[in-house]
Every structure is written in structure tokens, then in C-alpha cells.
Write a protein that holds these residues in place. Sequence first.
Motif, PDB file in Angstrom:
ATOM      1  N   GLN A 113       3.820  -4.751   1.066  1.00  0.00           N
ATOM      2  CA  GLN A 113       2.917  -3.621   0.845  1.00  0.00           C
ATOM      3  C   GLN A 113       3.641  -2.317   1.136  1.00  0.00           C
ATOM      4  OE1 GLN A 113      -0.313  -4.717   3.520  1.00  0.00           O
ATOM      5  NE2 GLN A 113      -1.531  -5.358   1.758  1.00  0.00           N
ATOM      6  N   GLN A 140       3.034   1.757   1.966  1.00  0.00           N
ATOM      7  CA  GLN A 140       2.057   2.728   2.433  1.00  0.00           C
ATOM      8  C   GLN A 140       2.409   4.044   1.754  1.00  0.00           C
ATOM      9  OE1 GLN A 140       0.532   1.185   5.286  1.00  0.00           O
ATOM     10  NE2 GLN A 140      -1.112   2.657   5.555  1.00  0.00           N
ATOM     11  N   ARG A 148      -2.689   1.862   0.774  1.00  0.00           N
ATOM     12  CA  ARG A 148      -1.753   0.748   0.719  1.00  0.00           C
ATOM     13  C   ARG A 148      -1.631   0.259  -0.702  1.00  0.00           C
ATOM     14  NH1 ARG A 148      -1.271  -3.059   5.375  1.00  0.00           N
ATOM     15  NH2 ARG A 148      -1.323  -1.706   7.187  1.00  0.00           N
ATOM     16  N   THR A 186       6.263  -7.662   4.232  1.00  0.00           N
ATOM     17  CA  THR A 186       5.163  -7.319   5.137  1.00  0.00           C
ATOM     18  C   THR A 186       4.654  -8.597   5.825  1.00  0.00           C
ATOM     19  OG1 THR A 186       4.600  -5.593   3.567  1.00  0.00           O
ATOM     20  CG2 THR A 186       2.984  -6.051   5.291  1.00  0.00           C
TER      21      THR A 186
END
Lengths: 369, 248
Positions: free
Chosen positions: B19, B21, B26, B67
Motif C-alpha cells: 500500500q 500512502q 491509502r 506492507t
Amino acid sequence: MIMEIYSIRTLKCQPLRLCLSVCGLGLCIVLMLFLLATYSGVKNGSMEYVNMNRTDLWVLQKNATNILRCTSVLFPQHGGAIKNTPGVHTASPVLLILATIDNDNGGATVYLAGYDPATGKGGPPAIAEGRLIESDHEIILDRSFARKYGYRVGGSLTVQGDTLDIVGISTGTNAFVIQYAFVTIKKAQSLVNFPVATFYMTDVAEGHDKSEVASTLKQALPSVEVYDHETFVENNVRELQVGFLPFIYSIASIGVIVLVVILSLLLSINILERRKDFAIMKTMGSPGRFLCRLIVEQSLLLAAAATAVALILFFPLVELVAMVSPDVTVEPSLNQTAAVIIMVGVVGLLSAFISMQRLRNIYPLEAFS
Amino acid sequence: MNDNHDRRCLVELTHVTKQFQSNGSRHTALHSISLKAYTGELLLLLGPSGSGKTTLLTTIAGLMPPTSGQVRLFGRKIEQYSKGELQQLRSGKLGFVFQTFHLIDYLTALENVALVLRFAGEPKGRARKQAGHLLRQLRIEHLAGKLPPRMSQGEKQRVAVARAIACGADLILADEPTASLESSQGFEIIRLLYRYARNHNKCVIVASHDQRIRQFAHRILRLDDGVLSECAAVNGDGSVRKAATGSV
Ligand SMILES: Nc1ncnc2c1ncn2[C@@H]1O[C@H](COP(=O)(O)OP(=O)(O)O)[C@@H](O)[C@H]1O
Ligand SMILES: [Mg+2]
């Protein structure tokens, strides 16, 4: 080898920038060399007089340690007492005063040394032209002073209303802020209207010990100071350094900072411009030391080129200064040149180290964008 | 040369999610991806632009941590490698081919190839010699003294492939290697990579949106918006096979 090739080719790809920065760095190095050579010139010019006027003992007024930045006044009775001290062979008086030579530009100041032409003690360290003085209406001028104001042997000048014939030109008498001139002690005393002396240059009679005579003198004359030649030279050097070195050091430090700033800036720009290359090399697993070595190489290459430029420019510049401004004595020396080269090397390493920090913020991932 | 014996699994991803940011929101670039890649195969990751191919390749290379999920590279969990070990891995066992080649413009073809050999610890003379040898093998020795700006796109990519395989890397990661090339040149590059995988029992993972190169893959995986949706194995002639395990 490949990294060296890369260093050179990337530097060469911006020829104008490379030239400008190498010249900038070079001029900065020239400035340093010039500064140090000027210091040598000043030091030699200020010290030559004391160095070359060898005597066993220098006798001055109590608490006076040197002739550059001290007041010392000795009276004729001092002279008499010194001469009568057992073990003293000769005591030659010298009077140093600041005197103004009258000219159209409102006068020029010289450090006038009145000495006894009979003994020659306290006279000019070397004569470049003409001869030594023989009578009270004669004067010897420092070469750079004479050049600056257009005085020649055979000419004349007036000091406080007295006309004096210029009979000689001396060298080793340019103390940067002021130049020496030489007259008889009588002439100097007449200028201050007082039969005083600054110091007595005292020689010890054969078979007597210098230090013994010195302590005898100190005991007999509590108001005088006695130094052997070496100590007195040292005192004068120290005095000059106290006055001059902080100035030299501050300017030299500024020079070093400027060098580091220019060099780091240049290296950093190079790194950022070739950012992608570094990211690719990192992706392909370049060990950190490879990239660091690359920066060090570039830095030392630039520093070496700048030093070469500086050395090429410096010596003609010294000649030029001697021609244009004769009262500035610039005396380059091998030691100083070596010191500056070492300093530039250290600057190169330091700048490389500073610029290397840029490498940390370049990520292998950038190669994929 | 390779008859499927000695097939080792070099890359193993299990439920890998990545993911990003950005501006507080997100964005999931990779959704729970599981895949295995073996020696002896050219694995094609097909997907449109923005589907997460580059993210997947860089995650495999250990350049970007996932992640969540697990990445195993050469049988070892990626987080178990130290920074130095990853660097050594990239210099010796991993090779990269990029869309825009990313040759170093100030180095000749020979020097570009020799550079990675130096990174891998070869001494100067040997690095140059080996680089020259490789250029001859790939029949691009005429490019040895040329700088990249004076090469055609196809020439650049061939040098880039030479660079990627110079150290005998076990795993080659190629990100859109044909995107900057005409069809024929693109095929040539993929053929080079295909032969490298097959003849030397190495693993080549190609990420691309280029449908034309399907025929050269031993195995094709589709990536759409970060989801690995379909697996297919391909015959030598380009027709799709049923098995999803990737045997040729
Ligand atoms: N560093 C990043 N920060 C934020 N978003 C990213 C980053 N890298 C990739 N993305 C996003 O992840 C998605 C997948 O990107 P990418 O892997 O580059 O796709 P592809 O290589 O298939 O074109 C895209 O939507 C992209 O915008
Ligand atoms: Mg991409």
C-alpha cells in the motif's frame, strides 16, 4: 579505472562550468599563496634589519623587548656607563624615529635609523645602489620607498626642513607598513632635539664571556635591558607574529571556507545532475565505497586542476605586483607552496566528504521511474 | 539444454500486499499476491500501465518492503537479509533491465558491462576481458567502444541485457524491456532473455504490457490493478497451455 573514466567524463561534459569553477578555485588558491608570500615578505623585510645587524648584546631601556612596538630611550650617560663596563669593547648608539619626508603629497613617513657611520652598526642590511652615508647631510632610502616616490641616488629631499642628499638605496628594509631610511646618529638626534639613543649595539671584548658581561651591565645599570642577539631576534619575530598572524589566519580561514564551499557545491551539483546514474549503480549493487571513491576522485581532480591553475598564475602575478606596487614585498617560498598544496588536498577530502552526504538520499528505486 | 531437472524456486511471494500512502489516502498497489518463480523459465507479468508491475518487481528485488505478506528470495525471507547482503545479492545474483535501458551515458558499452563486474568484485583487467567476451557472445562487439547516446534504441537494450547477465545472475528482473523498441527489436531482446533462462537454467521475470511478446514466455501471469488474476503456461509456439505451474 572505470570509475576514474566516469569521473573525468562527467566533469568534462560541462566544460564552461568546469573552467569557471577550476578558475574560481585556482584564484582562491592564488589568494592564499599571495597572502603567505606577503607575510614572508613582511617578516623578512621587518626582520632583516635586526638579523643582519649582528652584535653581541642589544642594550635597551628597561622593559623594552623589541624595536618594532616598544619605546626605548637611553641617554648619553647610559652610553658612557655601557662603554665603561668591564668587558665591553664597543657600544654603538642607534636612534630610531618616525620622520616625515616633505613632498607634494603631504609627506611620506619613514622609520629613520640614525647610526654611527664610523662603526656601521645599525646601518642598512644591504646596499643595492650607491654607497653608505659618510656625513650628516646624507640619507639612504629603502628601495621600494624610493621607487614609490621616485627618489634616486644623486637626488635630494627635505626632512623637517633639512635638505639631505640621497647617496644610497638599501634592500631588506621594507617593513610593509613602513620603510627604513638611514642617516647619521647626529642628524637623527638633531631632528628630535635631544642627544638620545634607542639602543646601544654592544660588542664584548675578546676573552670575555657575553653572558657575564650582560649580567654585569644589568647590575651596573638597573634601568636597562640586555639581550643577546638570538633572543633579541626572537623577541622581534614574536612581536611581528602577534601583530600579523591573527590577520593572516583569519584571511586564510576565510579562503579555506570559500574553497570548501565552492568545491562542495560543485560536487553536489554534479551528484544531483547525475542522480539517475547513482540510483542505477545502487540498484545494480554498487558497494558504497565505489560511489564514495568516485566523489573523492572528482574532488581531488578538481583540486589538482585548480592548484595547477593557481601555480601557473601565481608567479607571473608576483612579478606583476613587484612592478606595479614596489612597496609590497612578496616572497614566495617552497615550504609555503607545499603547505598550500597540502591544504588544498585536505580541502578536497573535506568537500568530498560533505558532498557524499547527497548520496545517502539517492535511492535505487529511482532507477525504476 | 534445460530439461526441467534442477528447477529451483528463486522467488516466492505469499499474500504480498503493498500500500502507498499519498495525501492521507491509502492506495493498494498489490493485493495479496502469491507467486513462485523458478530457474529455467521466463515468467511474463502482463498488465496495463499502473497495474503494479514495477511495484511487484521492486518488491521482489528487496528494494521496497511489502506492507504485509512474505517475500522469499533464493529461499530466504527478504527481511533476513542485511543491507549489505542485499547489495551483494544485487551485484552478483540479480540482474536488471529497464524500459529506458538506463545505461550510463558517459561509459562505453564495454565499460557499462565491466562496471557491474567490478561491482561484483572482479578485478579491473578481468572485468574488461569478461565484458569483451560477453559482447562477442551476444554479437555486439562492434558496440564495445560506443557511448550510449550514439547507439540506437535496440543497440542500447542489447547492451543493457549484456549488463544484466554479465555476472551470471540467477534472477533477471526486466521492467518493460520492449516498451521503447520496435517489434523486431523487442522480439530480439525477449529472445535473448528467453535463451538465457533456458540455456543457463536461470530465472527471468519480465514485466510488460506488450501482448506481442506472449509467445516467448514459459509462463504468463496477469496483473490488473494489483490483482494477480490469471495464470497460463505457454507452449514454445505461443499457444496457451492449461498447467499453471510453469513447466515448459
Ligand atoms: N512510490 C509510490 N507512491 C505512491 N503511489 C505509487 C508509488 N509507486 C507506485 N504507486 C502507484 O501504484 C500503482 C502501481 O504502480 P506501478 O507499479 O508503477 O505500475 P506499473 O509499473 O504497472 O505501471 C500506481 O497506481 C501508482 O500510482
Ligand atoms: Mg512500471
